[in-house]
Design a protein around this motif. Structure first.
Motif, PDB file in Angstrom:
ATOM      1  N   LYS A   1       1.247   3.979  -3.177  1.00  0.00           N
ATOM      2  CA  LYS A   1       1.017   5.402  -2.909  1.00  0.00           C
ATOM      3  C   LYS A   1       2.237   6.224  -3.304  1.00  0.00           C
ATOM      4  O   LYS A   1       2.118   7.314  -3.897  1.00  0.00           O
TER       5      LYS A   1
ATOM      6  N   LEU B   1      -2.518  -8.648  -1.089  1.00  0.00           N
ATOM      7  CA  LEU B   1      -3.638  -7.740  -0.840  1.00  0.00           C
ATOM      8  C   LEU B   1      -4.949  -8.504  -0.714  1.00  0.00           C
ATOM      9  O   LEU B   1      -5.810  -8.146   0.098  1.00  0.00           O
TER      10      LEU B   1
ATOM     11  N   LYS C   1       0.829  -1.207   0.000  1.00  0.00           N
ATOM     12  CA  LYS C   1       0.000   0.000   0.000  1.00  0.00           C
ATOM     13  C   LYS C   1       0.863   1.256   0.000  1.00  0.00           C
ATOM     14  O   LYS C   1       0.614   2.192  -0.773  1.00  0.00           O
TER      15      LYS C   1
ATOM     16  N   TRP D   1      -7.636  -2.327   1.547  1.00  0.00           N
ATOM     17  CA  TRP D   1      -7.035  -1.466   0.522  1.00  0.00           C
ATOM     18  C   TRP D   1      -8.016  -0.395   0.111  1.00  0.00           C
ATOM     19  O   TRP D   1      -9.184  -0.668  -0.150  1.00  0.00           O
TER      20      TRP D   1
END
Length: 676
Positions: A287, A313, A283, A336
C-alpha cells in the motif's frame, strides 16, 4: 617373280642369343641386373602413387543435393557443406572420435540410395548423411547421424568459426554476440541457474545454431548433448562416452523458425522489496509503495511480489497448517484486498520447489505420496522411493514431479486458486531451469532427460493463460509465455549492462521475443552500487524492450531529473515502442521473423555487421544504438542496409545506410534512435 623388299635391321637380340648370353654372365652381373629391375619397379610404383595423390582432389563429394552438397576433406578429416552454383563453403565440421586421416571411399554402403551416404570406420563409428525434406521449397537440408560402434567412443563434431559468425545455442553468464568470443568447457546442454553454477549454461537455450553464412544446425531433441565453446575457434557438439550406441544426430539447413503465439504483459514492473515479516507487513508495504508511485506520477504498471512474500500472503489466504474450521476466521483477519493498490496490478511468484520442512511435503510423506508429487529415486530391487532432494534459495527442497498427471493437476489448481484469492493478474514461475538428476550425478529417467523437465513444465503452465512468466525456455518458444531473463550484475561488464543487448538478440533469435529483462540498474550487487550513470544508460535500453522492470525506484537512487527521465521513458515505451511490438509480433506469427534483430539482418553480406553487439533493430524500421561504456557521451554507430536512409529521432538528420557514423554525440540524457 616378285622380289621381296629387303628387311630393315631392327637391332633386337635373338631369344637364343639373349638366353645363352645371360647364362654366361658372372654372378655379380646377375645381381646388378636384378637390383636394376627392382629399382625400376619401385620407381614406377612411387610414380603411380604420386600421380594418384596429385590427381586425386583433397575434397570429395559424398552427397549431392539440388542446390549444394556434402564433401569430405581428407587433410583435416572434415565434412564440408557447400552451396551451388557459387561453390561457397558455408560450414566446416571437423569430426572427432574417428580416425580423421582415414577418408571415406568413393563407393559407399548406401550406393543404391542416391539420397544417402554411409561409411563405417571399422570398430569406431558409422556415419550416415541423408537428404531430408526441406521446410520450405527454397531450403535444402542434410541429416547427419553418427552412431558409435563401441561404448568408449565419444562422438564430437566441431563447427569452425573461421570466417563464420555463430549465434544461438545456450545463454551464458557474460552473454556475447556472436558466440564466437564465448568460452565454455564441454558440459551438458541443459538449462541452469547462474547463481548455482556461474560457468554453466543459462535458463534459455535451444538446440539451434545459426551461422552468418546462412546455415543452421538443429540437434535432435533426444540426443544426450554436450556443448563446448572454444573462443574464436569452434563450437563442438558431443555425446558422452559410456552410453551404448547413442547416436549424435543433427540437421544442417537454412529454415525460419515456426510461427508462435503471442503472450501479454503490462509495463512497467515495480518489484516489491519492502517489509516481509508477516502478511500484515507486506500489505502495508504494498500500500505504501502504491502511494509513493502515485505521488511521483507513476501510477500505471504492476507490483511484483517475490516467492517468499507470495508464500506468506498465500498462507494468510489459505494456510496449509490451519484446520478447515478455523480457515474462514483466519482469512477474514489476514486476507488480501487487491483494491488497495489500484490502478496497479499484482504479480505473484511461485516455484516447483517445496521445503522438506513444509506441511505440504510432510503431508505427502505421511500419506506415502512422495513419488507421486515429487521427483524421486526409484530403488533397484524394490522398496520405497526416495525423494530427490536439492537446494533452492538456500533451503533443502523437493521438486515437483512433472511426469505425474496428478501432481501437475494439483500444482496448476493450486496456482489458479492463489491467483484468484490474491487477485493477481500475472504469475511468475521461477526454478524451471536445470536437471535435478544431473545436478546430483544421477542418470535421469528417459522422460526427464536433458531439458525435458523445462519443456513439460512450460507446456503445463501455458494452460494458465498468456499472463504467465517462466524463468527458462527449452523447446517452448512457441508457447504464449513470457520468459524472465537472468539477473545481471550492477556494473558495466558483459555480466552487467554490456550483456543486455547480446541477451536480447540471443533470446529473440531463438524465438523468445517476449521476455522480461532484468531490473534497471541490475539485480546483483557490484563494487560500485548506486551508479546513477549506469541506471540511466540501463533505463534507455529497456525503454525499447517488451517490458520495463524496476527493483529500485528512481527517487531512491538518483537525482530529480532521472525521475523525470523515467516518466518520459515509460511514456515513450507506451506510445512508440508498444505499437511497434504489436506490429512486428504479427509478422513474427505470420513469418517467424524475430522482433529484435541484429544489424546483419539488413546487411547480410557485410562482415562488419556480424560482430556488432551494442545495437539492435526493432523489426526493419527502428535502430537503437545506446551508450554502454562508462563516462562516454559519444560512440560509433553502424547504420545497416545499403541503399536505405536513416533519420535520427533526436535531431531529424538523415544518413545513408551501409555507413558508420564516427564519434556520434549522445549526452547522458539521450539515446541514439534512428527510424528508417
Amino acid at each position: 617373280d616378285r622380289t621381296m623388299p629387303l628387311a630393315r635391321p631392327t637391332g633386337q637380340i635373338p631369344d637364343a642369343a639373349w638366353t645363352s648370353g645371360f647364362r654366361e654372365m658372372t654372378e655379380p652381373w646377375k645381381g646388378a641386373v636384378g637390383c636394376l629391375g627392382v629399382a625400376v619397379f619401385f620407381a614406377m610404383t612411387i610414380g603411380i602413387i604420386s600421380w594418384q595423390a596429385l590427381e586425386q582432389s583433397p575434397e570429395e563429394w559424398v552427397l549431392r543435393g539440388r542446390t549444394g552438397g556434402m564433401l569430405w576433406e581428407r587433410r583435416r578429416g572434415a565434412l564440408l557443406l557447400r552451396v551451388l552454383p557459387a561453390g561457397r563453403t558455408v560450414a566446416v565440421i571437423a569430426v572427432g572420435g574417428v580416425p580423421a586421416t582415414e577418408p571415406p571411399p568413393p563407393r559407399d554402403r548406401c550406393w543404391h540410395d542416391g539420397g544417402q551416404f554411409c561409411y563405417t570406420w571399422e570398430e569406431d563409428a558409422e556415419l550416415r548423411l541423408s537428404l531430408e525434406p526441406p521446410p520450405t521449397p527454397a531450403t535444402e537440408c542434410y541429416g547427419v547421424r553418427w552412431t558409435p560402434l563401441r561404448p568408449d567412443v565419444m562422438l564430437k563434431d566441431c563447427f569452425s568459426m573461421a570466417n563464420v559468425s555463430w549465434y544461438g545455442g545456450a545463454s551464458i553468464r557474460a552473454q556475447r554476440w556472436p558466440l564466437n568470443s564465448a568460452e565454455s568447457h564441454a558440459q551438458p546442454f541443459v538449462s541452469g541457474d547462474f547463481s548455482k553454477n556461474p560457468v554453466g549454461y543459462g535458463p534459455v537455450l535451444e538446440r539451434y545454431f545459426l551461422g552468418s553464412t546462412g546455415v543452421t544446425v538443429t540437434v535432435a531433441p533426444d540426443v544426450p548433448l554436450f556443448l563446448s565453446l572454444e573462443s574464436n575457434r569452434h563450437f563442438c557438439l558431443e555425446t558422452p562416452a559410456g552410453r551404448a550406441a547413442v547416436p549424435l544426430r543433427y540437421l544442417l539447413c537454412a529454415t525460419p523458425p515456426p510461427p508462435r503465439l503471442s503472450p501479454s504483459h503490462r509495463s512497467p514492473i515495480w518489484q516489491y522489496y519492502g517489509p516481509a515479516g508477516s502478511a500484515a507487513k507486506i500489505k502495508r508495504g504494498l500500500k505504501s509503495l502504491a502511494k509513493k508511485l502515485k505521488r511521483h506520477h507513476l501510477r500505471e504498471g504492476v507490483l511484483a511480489l517475490g516467492e517468499r512474500c507470495t508464500a506468506i500472503l498465500a498462507a494468510a489466504v489459505r494456510p496449509d497448517h490451519v484446520p478447515s474450521e478455523r480457515r474462514k476466521r483466519h482469512d477474514s483477519t489476514h486476507g488480501w484486498d487487491p483494491s488497495l493498490i489500484k490502478p496497479l496490478q499484482l504479480s505473484i511468484t511461485l516455484s516447483p520447489y517445496t521445503s522438506i520442512a513444509s506441511p505440504l511435503f510432510l503431508r505427502s510423506l505421511r500419506d506415502s505420496e512422495v513419488a507421486s508429487y515429487w521427483l524421486s529415486l526409484q530403488p533397484r530391487f524394490g522398496g520405497c522411493s526416495v525423494p530427490l532432494l536439492t537446494t533452492w534459495k538456500g533451503r533443502l527442497c523437493a521438486r515437483l514431479n512433472v511426469t505425474s498427471k496428478a501432481a501437475l493437476s494439483w500444482y496448476l489448481a493450486r496456482a489458479r486458486h492463489l491467483r484468484q484469492a490474491l487477485g493477481a493478474t500475472y504469475m511468475v514461475f521461477e526454478g524451471a531451469e536445470g536437471n535435478a538428476f544431473l545436478e546430483q550425478a544421477v542418470p535421469p529417467p528417459a522422460e526427464l532427460a536433458g531439458d525435458q523437465y523445462t519443456g513439460v513444465l512450460a507446456a503445463a503452465l501455458a494452460t494458465l493463460g498468456n499472463a504467465t512468466v517462466i524463468s527458462a525456455g527449452a523447446r517452448s518458444s512457441h508457447l504464449p509465455l513470457f520468459v524472465q531473463m537472468s539477473p545481471l550484475r550492477s556494473d558495466w561488464s558483459h555480466a552487467g549492462l554490456k550483456g543486455v543487448i547480446p541477451s536480447v538478440l540471443h533470446y529473440s533469435l531463438l524465438g523468445y521475443n517476449f521476455f522480461i529483462p532484468d531490473a534497471v540498474g541490475g539485480s546483483l550487487d557490484s563494487d560500485t552500487p548506486g551508479d546513477q550513470e549506469l541506471y540511466v544508460r540501463w533505463l534507455q535500453i529497456v525503454t525499447f524492450l517488451p517490458v520495463m522492470a524496476f527493483s529500485t525506484p528512481p527517487w531512491l537512487c538518483c537525482d530529480a531529473w532521472v525521475l523525470n527521465l523515467t516518466r518520459q521513458c515509460i511514456q515513450r515505451h507506451r506510445d512508440f515502442v508498444v505499437p511497434l511490438l504489436i506490429k512486428y509480433s504479427e509478422e513474427w506469427l505470420r513469418l517467424g521473423y524475430p522482433i529484435f534483430r541484429p544489424a546483419w539482418w539488413l546487411s547480410p553480406t557485410d562482415p562488419t555487421a556480424f560482430t556488432i553487439e551494442d545495437e539492435f533493430l526493432i523489426g526493419d524500421e527502428v535502430l537503437v544504438a545506446p551508450i554502454t561504456e562508462k563516462g562516454q557521451t559519444w560512440r560509433d554507430i553502424y547504420l545497416p542496409g545499403e541503399g536505405h536512409l536513416w533519420m535520427d529521432t533526436n535531431t531529424a538528420h538523415v544518413f545513408d545506410g551501409g555507413t558508420i557514423l564516427r564519434n556520434y554525440s549522445a549526452s547522458l540524457a539521450e539515446v541514439p534512435v534512428f527510424v528508417k
